[in-house]
Write a protein that holds these residues in place. Structure first.
Motif: not given
Length: 660
Positions: A206-208, A214-218
């Motif tokens: 749920d960390f967006l 967040v994983q996809d963001f980084l």
């Protein structure tokens, strides 16, 4: 020199004619981790300029390219692992690329090809970033996840030379001992960032950030920076591919939340890292500003043996490293709870399982990244190789690669003789084997240990699909400041003989003999153009000094060996291309005799090429062949023998015309 593209074919690299290539090269260079010109750790900084730094000039200003690349070619190298960093490409902010730097980096790649040097691009990192005592990620990624890197040092949660070292005092200091940068892997900021980077979808779904996990963001921005380089260099025939990420640490995956690794166990047979023995929960509490008491892992400077020291209070002043209004995503995900001043671990296996399934680093951390890198770079060149790496030394404790690897993968694991690396001493008659805990006596025993360790690495390459994969040791090398930098003092006193470098020469000779026995590819760590014979400078990064070149030893601009260290140890003969399959090669440096065996395919209309340096063979080596008929021509300018033979097992022997 016009280079032909090389591609991965099973366990070998081949050119378009079908010749087998052997790649022997160097990392260029150690200071590429840092901004130019004053970004080295020998200069203080608070990193407040992290968005405006420039890496143009790393590994060298373009006007110096011919000098350095010419020297590398003269020493026989035919490949470079060319360093860059995520920060170098994208320091200003998400999606904002340093186009001037990309222009510069592209030109370095092009120039390397002019000197007959293949290149694979290494997006380098150590301990996540400069702000956490290493190199790699840009500073804005901390802000993106809610961390304040200016609080890491006050909280005691980073070990950063620029913040701990007294630059007015100089020299070696107890406040920042050598080889302690790796302790940052055990501290909160690195642990948080690696875990979010590799496994954010698993552990913090749920960390967006900007609407995505967040994983996809980084990872999308990391791979985006890689693509920004790939599109620039796709036109060059000398580009072999890209490294996945230097020495990646998979965070806390597979670790129980309260577990402190104090010594090897059946469940975790790896040696503990020196520094604070923090559990994931210790780290998460300290990050929130809650003091914790933990033991420190020590290493004996003479033997390298580990021990458990006294407990220390971490973050006694209660400094939170989270930005105002930001909170711990792992607490929010149910790993632990802080309530009414008490702490409770809600799920001891939080980092070990996901939805009831046991997770592991190979399949749940490394595999998605490797696939992402392979898909990204091979969109620009389908034949590019994926130089895959795991956490250092993990292969010795059962840390496997993913079961399914990307097409054209290469096992690019690293290898160092840990005894030499950590004790900064070398004795060819007596050494400690870190992998077995045993003492080794005699040159042959030490060499056998090297061969065994490298063989274990190479064996893993057989699991990369039905046909296996090449093994290219992406890093290996030795410290040149052995025995308290005794060789530098001898140089300063005027000794220009090889005598002060005999330990270095012997250590490198044993290493390369192991490489030859196993027919391994490799890139030596490292060649740093700014290297100095100064303990606080070295390669310009955390007082390390593994560079085979030092500007302080550059005295004769007309001599390509000038500036080199222990050149006799790494400038060695080898078969660059085999007209068929390379069967074996060896070099007896004491007798200056080189031998090789090639299973010649007469249908290949291209020569075998053997580098025979003047340093060992003079300008007129005696070259003998037995087996099928062969023609031999030695090009003294190129220090290279070219041999064309008919089908059969060709044996080659080379030695000096006279004793040198």
């Amino acid at each position: 020199m016009q280079l032909q593209p090389l591609t991965v074919r099973g366990a070998s690299f081949r050119d378009s004619a079908g010749r087998e290539a052997l790649l022997r090269g160097v990392n260029l260079g150690g200071d590429c981790k840092l901004p130019y010109p004053y970004g080295g750790t020998n200069f203080p900084t608070d990193f407040s300029d992290h968005r405006t730094v420039s890496f143009i000039g790393r590994p060298f200003p373009l006007e110096e390219a011919d000098d350095h690349l010419g020297r590398l070619r003269h020493w026989g190298f035919n490949v470079i692992r060319l360093l860059t960093t995520w920060e170098a490409v994208e320091h200003e902010g998400p999606g904002i690329y340093d186009e001037a730097y990309l222009d510069y980096f592209t030109e370095v790649c092009r120039k390397a090809g002019e000197y007959g040097l293949y290149v694979f691009v290494d997006f380098h990192e150590d301990a996540w970033s400069r702000m956490t005592g290493g190199s790699g990620a840009p500073g804005w990624v901390f802000e993106a996840v809610g961390l304040d890197f200016t609080k890491f040092h006050p909280a005691g949660l980073s070990h950063v030379m620029q913040l701990k070292y007294d630059y007015a005092l100089g020299g070696r200091q107890d406040s920042y001992p050598q080889m302690t940068w790796g302790s940052n892997h055990r501290l909160s900021p690195s642990g948080i960032m690696w875990t979010l980077f590799f496994t954010g979808r698993l552990f913090t779904p749920d960390f967006l950030i900007d609407g995505i996990n967040v994983q996809d963001f980084l990872q999308s921005y990391y791979i985006g920076a890689m693509k920004a380089v790939a599109v620039r260099v796709a036109k060059f025939a000398n580009i072999l591919g890209f490294d996945t990420l230097n020495e990646p640490v998979p965070g806390w995956i597979g670790k129980q939340i309260s577990y402190r690794h104090l010594r090897p166990t059946a469940e975790n047979p790896s040696n503990p890292r020196i520094g604070l023995a923090l559990s994931p929960l210790d780290n998460l509490l300290a990050a929130q500003g809650i003091p914790v008491s933990v033991p420190r892992i020590l290493r004996d400077p003479d033997t390298g043996a580990f021990s458990v020291g006294d407990e220390e209070i971490i973050n006694p002043d209660g400094v939170s490293i989270w930005l105002p209004g930001k909170s711990c995503p792992f607490e929010a995900a149910g790993a632990y709870v802080i309530k009414d001043g008490s702490v409770a671990a809600l799920d001891e296996d939080f980092f070990c399982k996901s939805e009831g399934r046991t997770v592991n680093a190979a399949e749940d951390a490394y595999a998605p990244l490797f696939d992402g890198v392979g898909t990204a770079i091979q969109a620009y060149n389908p034949e590019w190789a994926v130089f895959a790496e795991l956490e250092p030394y993990s292969i010795y404790v059962g840390g496997p690669f993913p079961k399914k690897m990307p097409a054209h993968s290469v096992n690019a694991s690293h290898w160092y003789d840990s005894s030499t690396l950590y004790t900064k001493s070398f004795n060819a008659e007596r050494a400690y084997d870190f992998t077995t805990g045993q003492m080794l006596y005699g040159r042959e025993a030490i060499k056998a240990s090297y061969v065994k360790q490298m063989h274990d690495i190479a064996e893993i390459s057989k699991t990369f699909g039905a046909d296996g994969a090449p093994t290219l040791i992406g890093e290996f090398g030795i410290p040149f400041d052995l025995d308290g930098a005794a060789a530098y003092r001898a140089w300063q006193k005027g000794d220009r003989s090889s005598a002060p470098w005999q330990q270095h020469i012997e250590a490198l000779t044993l290493t390369y003999e192991a490489f030859d026995e196993l027919k391994l590819h490799g890139t030596l760590w490292n060649y740093t153009t700014s290297n100095r014979n100064a303990l606080e400078v070295g390669d310009g990064w955390n007082q390390e000094d593994l560079s085979i070149y030092s500007v302080d030893q550059r005295e004769n601009s007309d001599d390509p060996n000038s500036g080199g260290r222990a050149v006799e140890g790494f400038c060695r003969p080898f078969v660059r291309f085999a007209q068929g399959d390379l069967v074996r090669l060896s070099f007896a440096a004491d007798r200056r005799v080189f031998e090789a065996e090639i299973e010649v395919n007469g249908d290949i209309e291209a020569d075998s090429e053997i580098y025979l340096p003047h340093l060992h063979f003079g300008d007129r080596p005696v070259i003998e062949t037995t087996g099928p008929s062969a023609t031999v021509v030695y090009d003294s300018c190129a220090q290279c023998a070219v041999i064309r033979a008919s089908t059969g097992r060709l044996q080659i022997r080379a030695q000096p015309e006279t004793i040198l």
